[in-house]
Design an enzyme around this catalytic site. Structure first.
Site, short mmCIF file in Angstrom:
data_model
loop_
_atom_site.label_atom_id
_atom_site.label_comp_id
_atom_site.label_asym_id
_atom_site.label_seq_id
_atom_site.Cartn_x
_atom_site.Cartn_y
_atom_site.Cartn_z
CD GLU A 136 0.19 5.33 3.56
OE1 GLU A 136 0.99 4.45 3.80
OE2 GLU A 136 0.06 6.44 3.17
CG ASP B 218 2.00 -0.06 3.21
OD1 ASP B 218 2.38 -0.28 2.20
OD2 ASP B 218 0.95 0.88 3.35
MG MG Z 1 1.04 3.06 -0.23
#
Ligand code: MG
Ligand code: ADP
Length: 628
Positions: free
Chosen positions: A186, A214
């Site tokens: 990600e 994140d």
């Molecule tokens: Mg996410």
């Protein structure tokens, strides 16, 4: 169809055959699907224009009743059949789940030595099946937008995901009938979304360090990336796969609980009500300094300062993980030039403030932190499907946890260290322990602890047929190969005899091939319906195109190039096609009509072609015409 072949010089009706690729952010809380259109990554919304799809699936006795927003509405009324945060369970065993504590309100079916299943009104379902439902829904959005089949997807996973979790994600995609082009970390996707490579300065020898922070609903990831000569390399990853906005909600819910004097064990409905209230309060406090809460007949006030007291400890945990990652990357914090914020929880001003303090600079947040991961994945999918030259982007990823082998005494010998870039292959020689030993058992483990018992067991296999020799003289080469998705293949070879054995690592909590086949068969009738619908949609698009093109051609050249009967016949055939297009749900019937019109209009097409060639050549000498 013949008529489609006529086009203006230099303009072909289908400039190039594009393939349909998407990026999918399969999130703990929310999932999204995006694709690249006209060079930029766009989120594909649902019919109501909503970008996110809550990662929630609701079951009733007959099966899945709904997915997404609709499913989330069952949260309070039917919590045990409303499955949320399922990503936390992907690739996990029952022991792992027990460690996650009582944050999960579900009942688990008895462990049959494999993957844990959640009890629902429909019977036990595995986390892979639940994720497949979410993926299917997203693929549906894409196919609606493309009016055609999906050719492949890049699916993102937290950088921290181990082999078992990655494999489970791939299995879910297989079950949903989606071709996985690549699993992508990600944070790497977020860096791609920001196009940080395109911003690279003139001096190509320069390197830039980027941190991607994140904080989503269920997971926290920190990655330190190095960008040099347009290549992203992940120097280090760290984080916590069980820390996110949900935990902030829990902290606030606990506070609510004590303010309300609730000392009894909460039932699932009460839990959901408290958590929903907590979440709304938290999100509102992003904009305001205090919120008034009406809950279970009581009125409470939560201020921003109180919120900070409740959540600072958790935010600080993320900062400690950041410091560890920076240390792992072997860099100094002041050399990190960009900090990128990803995940809905980074909307909290407190998070952004603490991150800014740690890194000593303002983080980047110009793109919506909910959308960046899907956007980056879409960009990567565009390259991998072949719509864009692969030279446009090179991308390296790293192994999140070390891969090793069990040696004497239950110790782990690491073959591939964490944060090694992938794809990678490493080999190491081992030897026999006993005189005349003819077999060797290989135990593949993942983790960074010294003792095998503290690591995750990935696979075991045996190398047989080693020629009998004195202890210590056989040479057994064990090779680990990790592909671009982070999936591992292990082989062992005795060098003097050449005997060899290998295994593709199927982590214990994934699905076996048989299970996948079985589940695919189970969903076959469903799949057949889907395929019929898809084929129908394709023929409808084809019909629309034919109607439009032929009618335009008749308007322009019908009278001059067709006699009255021909014209009438064609018009009748087109009217029939129009009716079929609107009313018929058999794609074959539609296809037959399209084909028959295609054939009967070939002559018309040829005549139009002659005319356009004549017009193009009119007035030219023979030499000029030949040059053309
Ligand atoms: Mg996410
Ligand atoms: P995931 O990647 O885990 O699916 P997301 O990136 O979608 O998660 O983030 C979801 C989380 O973001 C939830 O915990 C939600 O409460 C939180 N969130 C969304 N908007 C806000 C906001 N304005 N303030 C604080 N938290 C928010």
């Amino acid at each position: 169809m013949a008529l489609l072949q006529i086009s203006e010089p230099g303009q072909s009706p289908q400039p190039h055959q594009r393939k349909h690729a998407v990026g999918i952010d399969l999130g703990t809380t929310n999932s999204l699907v995006a694709t690249v259109r006209s060079g930029s990554a766009d989120i594909l919304p649902d019919e109501q224009g909503r970008n996110l799809l809550p990662s929630v699936v609701h079951y009733e006795a007959e099966g899945v009743s709904c997915v997404g927003y609709e499913a989330a509405e069952h949260n309070s009324s039917d919590p045990l059949n409303t499955l949320t945060s399922i990503k936390r369970l992907m690739g996990r065993g029952l022991d792992d789940i027990k460690r996650l504590g009582n944050s999960l309100p579900y009942d688990f079916a008895a462990d049959e030595g494999g993957m844990p299943k959640i009890k629902t009104a429909h019977g036990p379902v595995s986390p892979i099946q639940v994720s497949a439902e979410i993926l299917r829904k997203l693929a549906g959005r894409a196919e609606l937008a493309f009016e055609g089949m999906l050719d492949g997807a890049v699916i993102t996973v937290p950088a921290y995901f181990d082999e078992a979790q990655r494999q489970a994600t791939k299995d879910a995609a297989t079950l949903a009938g989606i071709k996985v082009l690549r699993l992508l970390n990600e944070p790497t996707a977020a860096a791609i979304a920001y196009g940080l490579d395109a911003e690279e300065n003139e001096d190509t020898s320069a390197q830039r360090l980027i941190a991607v922070y994140d904080l989503g609903g269920g997971t926290f990831d920190i990655s330190i990336l190095r960008l040099s000569k347009g290549v992203f390399e992940v120097l280090a990853t760290g984080g916590d796969s069980a820390l996110g906005g949900d935990d902030l909600d829990h902290a606030i819910a606990n506070w609510l609980c004590s303010e309300l004097g609730m000392t009894h064990d909460l039932d699932p409905v009460e839990q959901r009500v408290l958590l929903e209230t907590a979440k709304c309060a938290k999100e509102e406090l992003t904009e305001t300094d205090k919120v008034e809460l009406d809950i279970l007949d009581a009125k409470l006030v939560l201020t921003k300062d109180q919120l900070h007291e409740l959540v600072d400890g958790l935010i600080d945990q993320t900062l400690s993980a950041c410091k560890r990652a920076i240390r792992d990357a072997g860099v100094k914090v002041n050399l990190i030039e960009e900090v990128v914020l990803v995940g809905g929880s980074t909307r909290m001003p407190r998070v952004a403030q603490k991150v800014a303090e740690l890194f000593g600079r303002q983080p980047k947040c110009s793109l919506d932190p909910d959308l960046v991961v899907a956007m980056g994945a879409a960009k990567q999918a565009e390259v991998l499907i072949g719509n864009k030259s692969a030279d446009d982007m090179l991308l390296l990823d790293v192994i999140p946890l070390s891969l090793g082998i069990e040696t004497m005494g239950g110790l782990t010998e690491k073959l591939i260290h964490r944060n090694t870039t992938i794809p990678v292959a490493k080999a190491q020689e081992f030897t026999t322990f006993k005189d005349g030993q003819t077999a060797m058992s290989i135990h593949v483990v993942q983790g960074d602890r010294e003792l095998v018992s503290d690591c995750r067991s990935l696979a075991r296999f045996e190398l047989r047929g080693i020629p009998p020799m004195v202890a210590g003289s056989a040479k057994i080469q064990v090779s680990y190969q990790v592909d671009a998705d982070g999936l591992l293949n292990v082989s062992a070879r005795e060098l003097s005899s050449g005997v060899e054995s290998s295994i593709e690592v199927k982590p214990s909590y994934g699905l076996t091939d048989n299970e996948i086949t079985q589940m695919l068969q189970d969903s076959f009738s469903h799949a057949r319906d889907d395929m019929r619908l898809r084929a129908l949609r394709e023929q409808q698009v084809e019909a629309d195109r034919m109607l439009e093109d032929l009618r335009a051609a008749i308007d322009k050249d019908g009278e001059s190039l067709l006699d009255t009967t021909e014209l009438k016949c064609l018009e009748v055939a087109l009217d029939e096609l129009q009716v079929l297009r609107e009313s018929c749900d058999d794609h074959r019937q539609l296809a037959n009509q399209i084909e028959s019109i295609g054939k009967s209009s070939e002559d018309f097409a040829a005549r139009r072609m002659d005319v356009s060639i004549k017009q193009a050549l009119a007035g030219l000498s023979l030499d000029e015409a030949l040059d053309k």
